[in-house]
Scaffold this motif. Structure first.
Motif, short mmCIF file in Angstrom:
data_model
loop_
_atom_site.label_atom_id
_atom_site.label_comp_id
_atom_site.label_asym_id
_atom_site.label_seq_id
_atom_site.Cartn_x
_atom_site.Cartn_y
_atom_site.Cartn_z
N LEU A 53 0.83 -1.20 0.00
CA LEU A 53 0.00 0.00 0.00
C LEU A 53 0.87 1.26 0.00
CD1 LEU A 53 -2.51 -1.14 2.75
CD2 LEU A 53 -3.10 -0.71 0.38
N PRO A 54 0.38 2.34 -0.61
CA PRO A 54 1.09 3.62 -0.48
C PRO A 54 1.09 4.04 0.99
CG PRO A 54 -0.56 3.71 -2.23
CD PRO A 54 -0.81 2.45 -1.47
N ASP A 55 2.20 4.56 1.45
CA ASP A 55 2.28 5.04 2.83
C ASP A 55 1.82 6.49 2.86
OD1 ASP A 55 3.05 5.98 5.37
OD2 ASP A 55 4.65 4.49 5.49
N PRO A 56 0.70 6.79 3.55
CA PRO A 56 0.17 8.16 3.54
C PRO A 56 1.09 9.17 4.21
CG PRO A 56 -0.97 6.83 5.16
CD PRO A 56 -0.12 5.89 4.38
N GLU A 57 2.05 8.68 4.99
CA GLU A 57 2.94 9.60 5.69
C GLU A 57 4.20 9.90 4.88
OE1 GLU A 57 3.74 7.85 9.46
OE2 GLU A 57 1.66 7.96 10.14
N LEU A 58 4.33 9.27 3.72
CA LEU A 58 5.52 9.45 2.90
C LEU A 58 5.15 10.01 1.53
CD1 LEU A 58 7.35 6.07 3.65
CD2 LEU A 58 7.84 8.30 4.66
N GLU A 59 6.05 10.74 0.93
CA GLU A 59 5.80 11.32 -0.38
C GLU A 59 6.02 10.26 -1.45
OE1 GLU A 59 7.42 14.99 -3.22
OE2 GLU A 59 8.10 14.77 -1.14
N GLN A 60 5.12 10.21 -2.43
CA GLN A 60 5.26 9.25 -3.53
C GLN A 60 6.27 9.77 -4.54
OE1 GLN A 60 3.50 6.19 -3.49
NE2 GLN A 60 3.25 7.00 -1.42
N PRO A 61 7.16 8.91 -5.02
CA PRO A 61 8.15 9.35 -6.01
C PRO A 61 7.49 9.60 -7.36
CG PRO A 61 8.31 6.99 -5.65
CD PRO A 61 7.34 7.51 -4.64
N PRO A 62 8.16 10.34 -8.26
CA PRO A 62 7.55 10.71 -9.54
C PRO A 62 7.35 9.56 -10.50
CG PRO A 62 9.85 11.42 -9.42
CD PRO A 62 9.48 10.97 -8.05
N LEU A 63 7.84 8.34 -10.19
CA LEU A 63 7.65 7.24 -11.12
C LEU A 63 6.20 6.79 -11.19
CD1 LEU A 63 7.38 4.27 -9.46
CD2 LEU A 63 9.74 4.86 -8.90
N TYR A 64 5.37 7.21 -10.20
CA TYR A 64 3.95 6.89 -10.27
C TYR A 64 3.26 8.00 -11.05
CZ TYR A 64 5.22 3.59 -6.67
OH TYR A 64 5.82 2.57 -5.98
N THR A 65 2.95 7.74 -12.31
CA THR A 65 2.43 8.76 -13.19
C THR A 65 0.98 8.48 -13.58
OG1 THR A 65 2.98 7.73 -15.29
CG2 THR A 65 4.75 8.91 -14.17
N ARG A 66 0.37 9.46 -14.26
CA ARG A 66 -1.00 9.31 -14.73
C ARG A 66 -1.07 8.74 -16.15
NH1 ARG A 66 -2.25 15.58 -13.34
NH2 ARG A 66 -1.13 15.60 -11.37
N GLU A 67 0.07 8.53 -16.78
CA GLU A 67 0.08 8.13 -18.19
C GLU A 67 -0.74 6.87 -18.48
OE1 GLU A 67 0.99 10.08 -20.55
OE2 GLU A 67 1.60 11.50 -18.99
N ARG A 116 -5.46 15.93 -22.15
CA ARG A 116 -5.31 15.30 -20.84
C ARG A 116 -6.41 15.77 -19.89
NH1 ARG A 116 0.20 13.62 -19.68
NH2 ARG A 116 0.03 14.46 -17.57
N ALA A 117 -6.81 17.04 -20.01
CA ALA A 117 -7.86 17.56 -19.14
C ALA A 117 -9.19 16.84 -19.39
CB ALA A 117 -8.03 19.06 -19.35
N GLU A 118 -9.50 16.57 -20.68
CA GLU A 118 -10.73 15.86 -21.01
C GLU A 118 -10.70 14.43 -20.47
OE1 GLU A 118 -11.94 18.00 -25.24
OE2 GLU A 118 -10.49 16.37 -25.22
N LEU A 119 -9.56 13.76 -20.63
CA LEU A 119 -9.44 12.39 -20.13
C LEU A 119 -9.51 12.36 -18.60
CD1 LEU A 119 -6.62 11.19 -22.54
CD2 LEU A 119 -9.03 10.54 -22.62
N ALA A 120 -8.97 13.39 -17.97
CA ALA A 120 -9.05 13.47 -16.51
C ALA A 120 -10.50 13.57 -16.06
CB ALA A 120 -8.25 14.67 -16.00
N MET A 122 -3.81 12.20 -5.99
CA MET A 122 -4.32 10.84 -6.00
C MET A 122 -4.33 10.26 -7.41
SD MET A 122 -7.34 10.59 -3.23
CE MET A 122 -8.26 11.95 -3.91
N ALA A 123 -4.46 11.10 -8.42
CA ALA A 123 -4.47 10.61 -9.80
C ALA A 123 -3.15 9.91 -10.12
CB ALA A 123 -4.70 11.76 -10.76
N GLU A 124 -2.05 10.37 -9.55
CA GLU A 124 -0.76 9.75 -9.80
C GLU A 124 -0.70 8.33 -9.25
OE1 GLU A 124 2.03 13.72 -9.92
OE2 GLU A 124 2.21 12.33 -8.27
N LYS A 125 -1.60 8.00 -8.31
CA LYS A 125 -1.63 6.65 -7.76
C LYS A 125 -2.79 5.86 -8.34
CE LYS A 125 -0.49 9.05 -3.56
NZ LYS A 125 -1.03 9.44 -2.29
N GLY A 126 -3.46 6.40 -9.34
CA GLY A 126 -4.60 5.71 -9.90
C GLY A 126 -5.83 5.82 -9.05
#
Length: 321
Positions: A89-103, A116-120, A292-296
């Motif tokens: 699980l993602p740790d809510p107390e830690l910052e997520q690294p940039p490798l988790y993307t919305r692509e 991207r705005a429309e898809l979002a 949260m979008a970066e984590k899906g």
């Protein structure tokens, strides 16, 4: 567990998010694949690891903003007696690294040349409607993790809810939020195609699993929330969306105060301060959902109508005074 084995364990958990000694619900253990351990071997490596090796594994995952949680058979329904489930699980107390993307989200939902705005916006609407099916219609709170096996829906239900959402938006005409009007440009089977792509994203992320596969009509596949999905939803509610409750409570207090103070209106300066506070809280909400979008888990959301109306009403009152 040496460093090579630790890397293989982490690679497996990043791919599947969970590993279980004796999978429940009739699921078979995942077999080994090229470059990937079998599920049985992953569990054995973690089970047999020394405490120092587990600590090293925890430190390694923490560097990626992740946490490995362990659940026994008595913790939640669906975990077989004598089994043990490991969930990444993602740790809510830690910052997520940039490798988790919305692509992956944009790639899955794109049908033509949408921005991207429309898809979002598509992802946001589908994600919120999925929460309606998993929580609202069951009168279920995010903290009701143990009820995850009750949380099922058909593909066709998500498609129908999305159609109803668009009809509601279309009926609003020019008063509909401008950022959401792009959804009305959908054609033909766009809704069904995007809904299926969205569900596939959730399955790949370990949030949903199939309950029944009706092979002659893919629109009637039945999906169930996973334990991982329920745990993450609870975590999102506690650590990322809890301030929305405070925001709604603040709006209710503001409405009550306005009712009490009709004969004593706010000064222009007080209204300017109140308006700034509303805008600030709304911006914070949008920032959290974009994260949260970066984590899906979610994407950006426009100002709500109640917030925009409150701001406009106060500005008009200031002009009159």
């Amino acid at each position: 567990m040496n460093m090579t084995e630790m890397g293989e364990v982490v690679a497996y958990l990043l791919r599947y998010r969970t590993a279980e000694r004796q999978p429940g619900n009739g699921r078979k253990r995942r077999a080994a694949r090229e470059g990937q351990l079998a599920e049985r071997d992953v569990c054995a490596l973690i089970d047999d690891a020394l405490e120092s090796e587990r600590e090293a594994l925890r430190d390694f995952l923490a560097g990626q903003g992740l946490r490995l949680r362990v659940f026994e058979s008595g913790d939640y329904p669906g975990i077989a007696p004598g089994s043990r489930l490991y969930a990444l699980l993602p740790d809510p107390e830690l910052e997520q690294p940039p490798l988790y993307t919305r692509e992956p989200v944009f790639d899955a939902l794109r049908l033509r040349q949408e921005s991207r705005a429309e898809l979002a916006q598509w992802y946001l609407q589908l994600w919120l409607l999925m929460q309606t099916l998993l929580y609202t219609r069951l009168n279920r709170a995010l903290s009701d993790v143990s009820r995850y096996q009750e949380a099922t829906f058909a593909t066709s239900e998500l498609v129908e809810l999305m159609r109803e959402q668009l009809e509601t938006l279309r009926a609003q005409g020019e008063s509909a939020p401008e950022s959401s009007r792009t959804l009305l440009e959908e054609r033909g089977e766009d809704i069904a195609r995007r809904a299926r792509a969205f569900i596939d994203l959730q399955v790949r992320a370990g949030q949903l699993e199939t309950v029944r596969d009706v092979r002659d009509d893919g629109e009637n596949d039945i999906w169930q929330q996973t334990l991982l999905g329920a745990l993450e939803a609870e975590q999102v509610g506690v650590h990322h969306l809890s301030h929305l409750i405070d925001l709604l409570a603040g709006e209710q207090r503001t409405d009550a105060q306005a009712e009490d103070n009709r004969e004593s209106p706010l000064t222009a300066e007080e209204m300017r301060q109140d308006e700034s506070a509303i805008e600030l809280e709304t911006d914070d909400t949008q920032t959290d959902l974009l994260g949260m979008a970066e984590k899906g888990e979610g994407v950006e959301v426009p100002h709500t109508e109640s917030q925009e109306t409150a701001i406009k009403d106060r500005a008009s009152e200031e002009e009159r005074t």
